[in-house]
Design a protein around this motif. Sequence first.
Motif, PDB file in Angstrom:
ATOM      1  N   ALA A 355       0.817  -1.210   0.000  1.00  0.00           N
ATOM      2  CA  ALA A 355       0.000   0.000   0.000  1.00  0.00           C
ATOM      3  C   ALA A 355       0.851   1.260   0.000  1.00  0.00           C
ATOM      4  CB  ALA A 355      -0.943   0.019   1.203  1.00  0.00           C
ATOM      5  N   VAL A 356       2.176   1.095   0.151  1.00  0.00           N
ATOM      6  CA  VAL A 356       3.086   2.231   0.097  1.00  0.00           C
ATOM      7  C   VAL A 356       3.171   2.699  -1.350  1.00  0.00           C
ATOM      8  CG1 VAL A 356       5.500   2.924   0.444  1.00  0.00           C
ATOM      9  CG2 VAL A 356       4.368   1.445   2.101  1.00  0.00           C
ATOM     10  N   PRO A 357       3.278   4.006  -1.623  1.00  0.00           N
ATOM     11  CA  PRO A 357       3.396   4.467  -3.014  1.00  0.00           C
ATOM     12  C   PRO A 357       4.447   3.689  -3.792  1.00  0.00           C
ATOM     13  CG  PRO A 357       3.152   6.340  -1.549  1.00  0.00           C
ATOM     14  CD  PRO A 357       3.263   5.119  -0.669  1.00  0.00           C
ATOM     15  N   GLN A 358       4.143   3.423  -5.066  1.00  0.00           N
ATOM     16  CA  GLN A 358       4.961   2.526  -5.872  1.00  0.00           C
ATOM     17  C   GLN A 358       6.427   2.939  -5.946  1.00  0.00           C
ATOM     18  OE1 GLN A 358       3.602  -0.437  -7.491  1.00  0.00           O
ATOM     19  NE2 GLN A 358       2.194   0.102  -5.864  1.00  0.00           N
ATOM     20  N   GLY A 365      12.958  -0.925   5.846  1.00  0.00           N
ATOM     21  CA  GLY A 365      13.430  -0.490   7.149  1.00  0.00           C
ATOM     22  C   GLY A 365      12.377  -0.344   8.217  1.00  0.00           C
ATOM     23  N   GLY A 366      11.112  -0.412   7.868  1.00  0.00           N
ATOM     24  CA  GLY A 366      10.073  -0.295   8.875  1.00  0.00           C
ATOM     25  C   GLY A 366       9.275   0.988   8.750  1.00  0.00           C
ATOM     26  N   ILE A 367       8.097   0.986   9.361  1.00  0.00           N
ATOM     27  CA  ILE A 367       7.209   2.144   9.383  1.00  0.00           C
ATOM     28  C   ILE A 367       6.850   2.428  10.827  1.00  0.00           C
ATOM     29  CG2 ILE A 367       4.971   3.059   8.634  1.00  0.00           C
ATOM     30  CD1 ILE A 367       5.089   1.109   6.279  1.00  0.00           C
ATOM     31  N   GLY A 368       6.999   3.686  11.244  1.00  0.00           N
ATOM     32  CA  GLY A 368       6.721   4.070  12.617  1.00  0.00           C
ATOM     33  C   GLY A 368       5.526   4.986  12.736  1.00  0.00           C
ATOM     34  N   PRO A 369       5.160   5.341  13.960  1.00  0.00           N
ATOM     35  CA  PRO A 369       3.967   6.160  14.164  1.00  0.00           C
ATOM     36  C   PRO A 369       4.083   7.565  13.574  1.00  0.00           C
ATOM     37  CG  PRO A 369       5.149   5.795  16.232  1.00  0.00           C
ATOM     38  CD  PRO A 369       5.746   4.893  15.227  1.00  0.00           C
ATOM     39  N   ASP A 371       5.476   8.177  10.645  1.00  0.00           N
ATOM     40  CA  ASP A 371       5.495   8.062   9.188  1.00  0.00           C
ATOM     41  C   ASP A 371       4.076   8.111   8.637  1.00  0.00           C
ATOM     42  OD1 ASP A 371       8.324   7.662   8.978  1.00  0.00           O
ATOM     43  OD2 ASP A 371       8.022   5.627   9.733  1.00  0.00           O
ATOM     44  N   PRO A 372       3.929   8.447   7.343  1.00  0.00           N
ATOM     45  CA  PRO A 372       2.601   8.334   6.717  1.00  0.00           C
ATOM     46  C   PRO A 372       2.089   6.903   6.840  1.00  0.00           C
ATOM     47  CG  PRO A 372       4.126   9.535   5.293  1.00  0.00           C
ATOM     48  CD  PRO A 372       4.949   8.977   6.425  1.00  0.00           C
ATOM     49  N   MET A 412       2.526   1.347  14.824  1.00  0.00           N
ATOM     50  CA  MET A 412       2.385   2.335  15.889  1.00  0.00           C
ATOM     51  C   MET A 412       3.155   1.961  17.152  1.00  0.00           C
ATOM     52  SD  MET A 412       0.617   4.464  14.237  1.00  0.00           S
ATOM     53  CE  MET A 412       0.148   5.662  15.497  1.00  0.00           C
ATOM     54  N   LEU A 413       4.126   1.076  17.052  1.00  0.00           N
ATOM     55  CA  LEU A 413       4.898   0.693  18.234  1.00  0.00           C
ATOM     56  C   LEU A 413       5.653   1.908  18.783  1.00  0.00           C
ATOM     57  CD1 LEU A 413       6.480  -2.682  17.023  1.00  0.00           C
ATOM     58  CD2 LEU A 413       4.543  -2.386  18.572  1.00  0.00           C
ATOM     59  N   PRO A 414       5.568   2.160  20.093  1.00  0.00           N
ATOM     60  CA  PRO A 414       6.281   3.299  20.670  1.00  0.00           C
ATOM     61  C   PRO A 414       7.776   2.998  20.796  1.00  0.00           C
ATOM     62  CG  PRO A 414       5.163   2.078  22.394  1.00  0.00           C
ATOM     63  CD  PRO A 414       4.741   1.451  21.086  1.00  0.00           C
TER      64      PRO A 414
END
Length: 575
Positions: A355-358, A365-369, A371-372, A412-414
């Motif tokens: 679902a991340v833009p192409q 590397g991961g997505i955090g709270p 980030d979009p 959303m992990l802190p």
Amino acid sequence: MVRIYRPVSRGEPMPMSSATSPWWRDAVIYQVYPRSWADADGDGLGDLPGITSRLPHLVELGVDALWISPFYRSPQRDAGYDVADYRDVDPRFGTLADFDVLIERAHHLGLRLIVDLVPNHSSSDHAWFQQALAAPPGSPERARYIFRDGRGPDGDQPPNNWRSKFGGSAWTRIKEADGAPGQWYLHLFDESQPDFDWSHPEIRAEFEDILRFWLDRGVDGFRIDVAHGMVKTEGYPDAPEKYDLAVDPTASQPMWDQPGVHDIFRSWRRLVDSYDGDRILCAEAWVRPDEALARYVRPDECHHSFNFGYLMTPWRATDQRASITRSLEAVRSVGAVQTWVLSNHDVVRHATRLAVPQSTTSLVGGIGPDDPQPDAELGLRRARAATALMLALPGAAYLYQGEELGLPEATMLPPEARQDPTFWRSDEGDVGRDGCRVPVPWEADRPAFGFNETGATWLPQPEVYGPLAVDRQRGVPGSTLEMYRSLLTLRRDRGLGRGELRWLDGFGPDVVAFVVASAGRTTTVLANIARTPLVLPAGATVLVTSGASDRELPADTTVWLDGELSASQVHVPGV
């Protein structure tokens, strides 16, 4: 020109019958991450008895084998990929007796079991490294690892410019026994993971003995961690400027994909071939291009290597076709089978990643709270379609625990909950891999969603995992779990993993269309990556679809059809 891709046996055409061909040629192998699969003792960390208790789920799902990430004695600074004792189970996961029960139960249920092997580096707690620290420069103890004098007048600069994949320098300086600043040791990962020197014959002998230890206990193979990094360029020269360890690991970098690694795998192949039961080696080799990766699965080396190029392919039809074509052609040249994988414990789950833009689908590397946040509905729809496409391809496939539930990344992990050393070594600039490692949900209304009886979890589970739990999806038509079960049943029944792939023309640039022929049966696979739907003919026999309709194929949907379907039979808007 029509191109047909078929798995080729080593030297002779491969028989189609599974009874006369090795199991691994079309196996579906399921990765279990022990920390997060099931927790029998309630301490918040998964364990071997927990894995044993949930094996019926894998039988019900329809996979052929499970691969278990490290469970060896370890200080757990990198979730067990820092091994202190390769011949024992860490007490947090259980005992050797628990392992024996696990493998006996798996085999009784018809499941093969593959274990992780970590040969590039050990833990800094390993007895050999502790001996090296206590010994002087030039000693036999230090020769097992890569110790070097530093650069500069005082030796206070690292021996070269290599960087750790977890951030920062790949070298750490020690204090000698007298307290004076001393030599530097190499660690391509965390400083608690010193690299072995594979030019030392004692290292080779030790790991062959480790292989025998687990083969004698009945394991069916090994997944080899950092298979492309065990041998370094002699002299340890500086790496090219601006190289990227994560996404461009080519032989131009002196720490990756050096010719000497293949000598190691040839000796290991001879060893595993001396055991009965078709034991296998699977190389975790992040290398480019496809031809370089294919060298790891030549007839006298590994049986499988992970197809990371495919995993990182954007969800665009042109990219998918090109990636599949390259992948099949590369292994065909060495008479091997290709493997297909979309998720594992090191990358963002594909239910989120897609679902991340192409332009950024290479994200690992991961997505955090902060980030979009990707569109969860879009991500799941694409993940289901991508899985249905992948499981139709000839060769073997690897699944990652929880993907059959459509689990998204825990984004959303802190900061205080994170444990991945990547997060801490990067000064929190890289949120790391914890988001794909959160414990699996089994029962929505139980503590920790059924992960254990106490509710304790080593990483917090997002609330969205509750509705995705196994008990909420089992037997529910259209659920992701039931889709996976249908795909795996049909894949086996129709012999797709041993089939021949032929591309279909005329469906337009935004549709991936091919047929797979196997044992006298033909299956048409259509993956619609266009924005407009395809309308299937009334007489088409739909075997399984990743979407909701049997007649209309909306955007980001894949369908399997019985027999061969031509583009003239399908309404393709705009074509």
